[in-house]
Write an enzyme that holds these catalytic residues in place. Structure first.
Site, PDB file in Angstrom:
ATOM      1  N   SER A   1      16.686  65.658   3.164  1.00 25.92           N
ATOM      2  CA  SER A   1      16.015  65.383   4.437  1.00 25.92           C
ATOM      3  C   SER A   1      16.961  64.732   5.445  1.00 25.92           C
ATOM      4  O   SER A   1      16.581  64.531   6.601  1.00 25.92           O
ATOM      5  CB  SER A   1      14.801  64.484   4.210  1.00 25.92           C
ATOM      6  OG  SER A   1      15.186  63.288   3.559  1.00 25.92           O
TER       7      SER A   1
ATOM      8  N   GLY B   1       6.877  64.225   2.839  1.00 25.92           N
ATOM      9  CA  GLY B   1       7.574  64.892   1.748  1.00 25.92           C
ATOM     10  C   GLY B   1       6.750  64.892   0.471  1.00 25.92           C
ATOM     11  O   GLY B   1       6.682  65.895  -0.235  1.00 25.92           O
TER      12      GLY B   1
ATOM     13  N   TYR C   1      10.953  66.351  -7.584  1.00 22.65           N
ATOM     14  CA  TYR C   1      12.125  65.791  -8.253  1.00 22.65           C
ATOM     15  C   TYR C   1      13.329  66.653  -7.883  1.00 22.65           C
ATOM     16  O   TYR C   1      13.987  67.254  -8.733  1.00 22.65           O
ATOM     17  CB  TYR C   1      11.939  65.752  -9.771  1.00 22.65           C
ATOM     18  CG  TYR C   1      10.952  64.710 -10.244  1.00 22.65           C
ATOM     19  CD1 TYR C   1      10.467  63.734  -9.370  1.00 22.65           C
ATOM     20  CD2 TYR C   1      10.514  64.674 -11.559  1.00 22.65           C
ATOM     21  CE1 TYR C   1       9.557  62.778  -9.809  1.00 22.65           C
ATOM     22  CE2 TYR C   1       9.614  63.716 -12.000  1.00 22.65           C
ATOM     23  CZ  TYR C   1       9.145  62.775 -11.119  1.00 22.65           C
ATOM     24  OH  TYR C   1       8.267  61.827 -11.562  1.00 22.65           O
TER      25      TYR C   1
HETATM   26  C1  LIG Z   1      11.911  55.735  -6.021  1.00 20.71           C
HETATM   27  C2  LIG Z   1      11.224  57.071  -6.055  1.00 20.71           C
HETATM   28  C3  LIG Z   1      10.022  57.194  -6.744  1.00 20.71           C
HETATM   29  C4  LIG Z   1       9.346  58.415  -6.777  1.00 20.71           C
HETATM   30  N1  LIG Z   1       8.150  58.492  -7.436  1.00 20.71           N
HETATM   31  C5  LIG Z   1       7.443  59.651  -7.392  1.00 20.71           C
HETATM   32  C6  LIG Z   1       6.159  59.751  -7.972  1.00 20.71           C
HETATM   33  O1  LIG Z   1       5.641  58.791  -8.544  1.00 20.71           O
HETATM   34  N2  LIG Z   1       5.501  60.928  -7.895  1.00 20.71           N
HETATM   35  C7  LIG Z   1       6.047  62.019  -7.256  1.00 20.71           C
HETATM   36  O2  LIG Z   1       5.398  63.060  -7.168  1.00 20.71           O
HETATM   37  N3  LIG Z   1       7.263  61.944  -6.698  1.00 20.71           N
HETATM   38  C8  LIG Z   1       7.961  60.799  -6.742  1.00 20.71           C
HETATM   39  N4  LIG Z   1       9.182  60.736  -6.130  1.00 20.71           N
HETATM   40  C9  LIG Z   1       9.671  61.913  -5.422  1.00 20.71           C
HETATM   41  C10 LIG Z   1       9.030  62.018  -4.041  1.00 20.71           C
HETATM   42  O3  LIG Z   1       7.689  62.427  -4.141  1.00 20.71           O
HETATM   43  C11 LIG Z   1       9.760  63.044  -3.200  1.00 20.71           C
HETATM   44  O4  LIG Z   1      11.087  62.632  -3.031  1.00 20.71           O
HETATM   45  C12 LIG Z   1       9.091  63.220  -1.849  1.00 20.71           C
HETATM   46  O5  LIG Z   1       9.574  64.399  -1.256  1.00 20.71           O
HETATM   47  C13 LIG Z   1       9.350  62.041  -0.949  1.00 20.71           C
HETATM   48  O6  LIG Z   1       8.765  62.192   0.302  1.00 20.71           O
HETATM   49  P1  LIG Z   1       9.461  61.450   1.541  1.00 20.71           P
HETATM   50  O7  LIG Z   1       8.704  61.811   2.757  1.00 20.71           O
HETATM   51  O8  LIG Z   1       9.667  60.032   1.219  1.00 20.71           O
HETATM   52  O9  LIG Z   1      10.893  62.160   1.501  1.00 20.71           O
HETATM   53  P2  LIG Z   1      11.848  62.865   2.552  1.00 20.71           P
HETATM   54  O10 LIG Z   1      13.198  62.689   1.967  1.00 20.71           O
HETATM   55  O11 LIG Z   1      11.612  62.373   3.927  1.00 20.71           O
HETATM   56  O12 LIG Z   1      11.409  64.387   2.473  1.00 20.71           O
HETATM   57  C14 LIG Z   1      11.475  65.151   1.286  1.00 20.71           C
HETATM   58  C15 LIG Z   1      11.364  66.634   1.617  1.00 20.71           C
HETATM   59  O13 LIG Z   1      10.193  66.898   2.390  1.00 20.71           O
HETATM   60  C16 LIG Z   1      10.541  67.397   3.683  1.00 20.71           C
HETATM   61  N5  LIG Z   1       9.698  66.722   4.675  1.00 20.71           N
HETATM   62  C17 LIG Z   1       9.569  65.399   4.854  1.00 20.71           C
HETATM   63  N6  LIG Z   1       8.694  65.150   5.845  1.00 20.71           N
HETATM   64  C18 LIG Z   1       8.275  66.337   6.316  1.00 20.71           C
HETATM   65  C19 LIG Z   1       7.377  66.721   7.352  1.00 20.71           C
HETATM   66  N7  LIG Z   1       6.751  65.801   8.098  1.00 20.71           N
HETATM   67  N8  LIG Z   1       7.193  68.033   7.590  1.00 20.71           N
HETATM   68  C20 LIG Z   1       7.831  68.969   6.840  1.00 20.71           C
HETATM   69  N9  LIG Z   1       8.687  68.656   5.837  1.00 20.71           N
HETATM   70  C21 LIG Z   1       8.909  67.359   5.569  1.00 20.71           C
HETATM   71  C22 LIG Z   1      11.997  67.015   3.855  1.00 20.71           C
HETATM   72  O14 LIG Z   1      12.633  67.824   4.812  1.00 20.71           O
HETATM   73  C23 LIG Z   1      12.531  67.158   2.469  1.00 20.71           C
HETATM   74  O15 LIG Z   1      12.725  68.527   2.180  1.00 20.71           O
HETATM   75  C24 LIG Z   1       9.885  59.532  -6.108  1.00 20.71           C
HETATM   76  C25 LIG Z   1      11.102  59.407  -5.428  1.00 20.71           C
HETATM   77  C26 LIG Z   1      11.767  58.191  -5.395  1.00 20.71           C
HETATM   78  C27 LIG Z   1      13.089  58.069  -4.661  1.00 20.71           C
END
Ligand SMILES: Cc1cc2nc3c(=O)[nH]c(=O)nc-3n(C[C@H](O)[C@H](O)[C@H](O)COP(=O)(O)OP(=O)(O)OC[C@H]3O[C@@H](n4cnc5c(N)ncnc54)[C@H](O)[C@@H]3O)c2cc1C
Ligand SMILES: *[C@@H]1O[C@H](CO)[C@@H](O)[C@H](O)[C@H]1NC(C)=O
Ligand SMILES: *[C@@H]1O[C@H](CO)[C@@H](O)[C@H](O)[C@H]1NC(C)=O
Ligand SMILES: *[C@@H]1O[C@H](CO)[C@@H](O)[C@H](O)[C@H]1NC(C)=O
Ligand SMILES: *[C@@H]1O[C@H](CO)[C@@H](O)[C@H](O)[C@H]1NC(C)=O
Ligand SMILES: *[C@@H]1O[C@H](CO)[C@@H](O)[C@H](O)[C@H]1NC(C)=O
Ligand SMILES: *[C@@H]1O[C@H](CO)[C@@H](O)[C@H](O)[C@H]1NC(C)=O
Ligand SMILES: *[C@@H]1O[C@H](CO)[C@@H](O)[C@H](O)[C@H]1NC(C)=O
Length: 541
Positions: A120, A183, A484
């Site tokens: 992202s 995400g 993941y």
């Molecule tokens: C510490 C940690 C704990 C986690 N625990 C879990 C868990 O318990 N369960 C689980 O399912 N996953 C878990 N994850 C994984 C997590 O669900 C994914 O990384 C998720 O994509 C994070 O969303 P984000 O918006 O924070 O990430 P970002 O890095 O902002 O986005 C991830 C992806 O989604 C896309 N995206 C983001 N926002 C948008 C938007 N508004 N429109 C279109 N595309 C978008 C991005 O381009 C990228 O491809 C964990 C990750 C971490 C680092």
């Protein structure tokens, strides 16, 4: 309004020239062009320059780092965006899409920034970040048990806003409170209530997205195909998610948690073996996650000849039960007596307290901590995933323990499936790993040492463990979980081979749902503007 073809071609030449000369100069020139474009697309010009950060801006680094959640991508050699755009209303998102398209620069969309491989906010091609962190609003309606949640809200904020209005409602989503909705939901979203309620995407009833033409669509105007795709297929292949409408679930006033630890000397092998046979079939109210880690224990058995310490594997059984301790004990005694579970292991609490417990906050921590967007620390991480469909034999487990001990730092988290997950057809949402899976593995290594040597060492340890596990996990294709994120399973260069390249990781993440995702993609973004290193490709034409 639209730029003429010749002027955008001229601009492209100009841009390329600058890109080769100096990335700073290029960034400044692109910046001016972008800001001008925003103002010609109904963003007032003072707004246009205040939502976009050029590389030369003194706040650029701070804004970039604010939502980096993996230190691996927070180094001086990590490729940086030319511009970070931080819209705070919908019309700014619309204009940002149109202007990025006109200029011909790819967007990376970021909400909470937890993408494990940084997709992202990192790319090897020139890119802008569209940073959605200002989209934080959450409207909970307890009367109809729904909520509209914007993409930049965190799960902690969502849980808090639900708790403010009701102690008997919750939402099935991730365990880490700083995850972003954009995400997390678009990639599936799972947490410790999945055996009872399924995934986050199983409870999404509407959404708002900005498409490639800059139009805002809701469920009705986007149609059921696109609405299907953005519930597990990843948002960033299709558009920019503004918000989701979710249906809340009912949780009991009292839930029960426990954490029990066993080492190999305490029969961990037998217990893990048995866990595999009951964990997907036991009462749907019960979720027992296993964390497997190598540890060193001191020997203090009185023998002078004794080695000072032994390396072993520690298995932590961490649980959420949607009910009280009395019922939990009877479920455990009946179906999982091997754990040697005792009443003293049980802690009864409210659902929101269980959210804090699972997020490792100390007993007594205020619920307000869920509103904190910044994690306590950000470390270096690599994660991978697998699905297990047949219990691993005791010999298999013994071999695995040896491997974990040998690697020294790599761990595994086993998350049980079954229950509601097995009732939902694999084609209901893009997320395909439903019935037939006993548990999911998350391979996990976390470290603190900087530098490429450490990076190589730890990432390799993940790959070695993953390779070791090949005989025990799903095959043809070997399944992976989109949330993941793991670029080892394939990447796309988004050139003429994008379909073939996309299929490599696409069938691992989506199995038979990949084809439908490609169809949706081809219909809504045939030119592949919304592309990134693991996006859904359109059909080749
Ligand atoms: C510490 C940690 C704990 C986690 N625990 C879990 C868990 O318990 N369960 C689980 O399912 N996953 C878990 N994850 C994984 C997590 O669900 C994914 O990384 C998720 O994509 C994070 O969303 P984000 O918006 O924070 O990430 P970002 O890095 O902002 O986005 C991830 C992806 O989604 C896309 N995206 C983001 N926002 C948008 C938007 N508004 N429109 C279109 N595309 C978008 C991005 O381009 C990228 O491809 C964990 C990750 C971490 C680092
Ligand atoms: C940095 O960018 C922000 C957002 O566009 C703007 O408000 C600010 O004035 C800029 N600062 C400098 C020093 O250019
Ligand atoms: C990124 O690195 C800088 C040091 O260069 C550090 O101050 C900051 O805390 C780091 N941020 C994250 C999110 O890792
Ligand atoms: C909540 O939902 C109910 C039932 O659909 C509706 O009548 C009410 O207006 C909603 N409340 C708000 C604040 O939107
Ligand atoms: C391990 O299991 C065996 C046989 O089931 C049992 O006799 C023994 O007491 C157990 N050991 C521990 C430490 O629980
Ligand atoms: C003490 O531990 C060592 C292993 O380090 C083992 O070889 C020895 O047999 C143990 N002694 C007793 C009395 O348990
Ligand atoms: C938290 O601490 C309080 C007292 O400090 C205690 O009564 C309560 O049982 C504890 N709860 C948990 C979940 O440990
Ligand atoms: C976008 O606009 C173009 C040109 O007006 C049109 O052909 C195309 O169908 C639109 N795409 C979507 C997904 O609305």
């Amino acid at each position: 309004m639209e730029m003429s073809r010749s002027s955008s071609f001229g601009l492209l030449l100009l841009l390329l020239g600058f890109l080769f000369v100096s990335s700073y100069a290029a960034s400044d020139s692109v910046y001016d062009t972008f800001v001008q474009c925003l103002s010609s697309h109904s963003v007032p010009s003072d707004q246009a320059s205040s939502i976009a950060y050029a590389q030369t801006n003194s706040s650029f680094t701070k804004v970039l780092q604010s939502y980096i959640r993996n230190q691996r991508f927070n180094t001086s050699s990590t490729p940086k965006p030319l511009i970070i755009v931080t819209p705070s209303d919908e019309s700014q998102v619309q204009a940002a899409i149109i202007c990025s398209r006109n200029i011909g620069i790819q967007l990376r969309i970021r909400s909470g920034g937890h993408d494990y491989d940084g997709l992202s906010y990192v790319s090897d091609v020139p890119f802008f970040i569209l940073d959605m962190f200002n989209f934080q609003s959450i409207n909970v309606n307890i009367t109809d048990e729904t909520a509209w949640v914007q993409a930049g809200a965190t799960l902690g904020e969502l849980y808090y806003r639900i708790w403010e209005k009701s102690r008997v409602h919750g939402f099935p989503a991730g365990v880490c409170p700083t995850l972003g909705v954009g995400g997390h939901f678009s990639g599936g979203g799972y947490g410790n209530m999945l055996r009872k309620f399924g995934l986050s995407v199983d409870h999404i009833v509407d959404a708002q997205i900005v498409n490639v033409n800059g139009s805002i669509l809701d469920r009705k105007s986007m149609g059921e195909d696109l609405f299907w795709a953005i519930r597990g297929g990843g948002g960033a292949s299709f558009g920019v998610i503004l918000s989701y409408k979710i249906k809340l679930v009912r949780v009991p006033e009292i839930v029960t948690v426990f954490r029990v630890e066993k080492t190999l000397a305490q029969n961990a092998t037998d217990i893990v073996y048995q866990w595999q046979h009951i964990t997907d079939k036991i009462d749907n109210d019960l979720f027992i996650r296993l964390l497997l880690q190598p540890i060193t224990v001191k020997n203090d058995n009185g023998s002078a000849k004794a080695e000072k310490s032994t390396k072993t594997v520690k298995v932590s059984f961490t649980s959420l039960f949607l009910g009280d301790a009395t019922r939990l004990i009877s479920v455990m005694n009946k179906d999982f007596p091997e754990l040697g579970f005792k009443k003293e292991d049980c802690i009864e609490m409210s659902w929101i307290e269980s959210v804090l417990y699972w997020a490792n906050f100390d007993n007594g921590t205020s619920v307000n901590v869920l509103l904190n967007r910044t994690p306590e620390s950000v470390k270096f991480l690599k994660r991978k995933s697998d699905y297990v469909q047949k219990p691993i034999s005791k010999d298999g487990l013994e071999g695995l323990w040896k491997k974990i001990i040998e690697l020294g730092k790599a761990g595994m988290v086993l998350n049980p499936y079954g229950g509601r997950m097995s009732e939902i057809p694999a084609s209901e949402t893009p997320f395909p790993h439903r019935s037939g899976n006993i548990f999911k593995i998350q391979y996990s290594v976390t470290w603190q040492e900087e530098g490429t040597e450490a990076d190589k060492k730890y990432v390799n340890s993940m790959r070695e463990l993953y390779s070791y596990m090949t005989p025990y996990v799903s095959k043809s294709p070997r399944g992976s979980f989109l949330n993941y994120r793991d670029i080892d399973i394939g990447i796309s260069h988004n050139g003429k081979d994008s379909y073939q390249e996309g299929k490599v990781y696409g069938v691992k993440y989506f199995m038979n749902n990949f084809d439908r995702l490609v169809k949706v993609k081809t219909a809504v973004d045939p030119q592949n503007f919304f592309r990134y290193e693991q996006s859904i490709p359109p059909l080749p034409y």
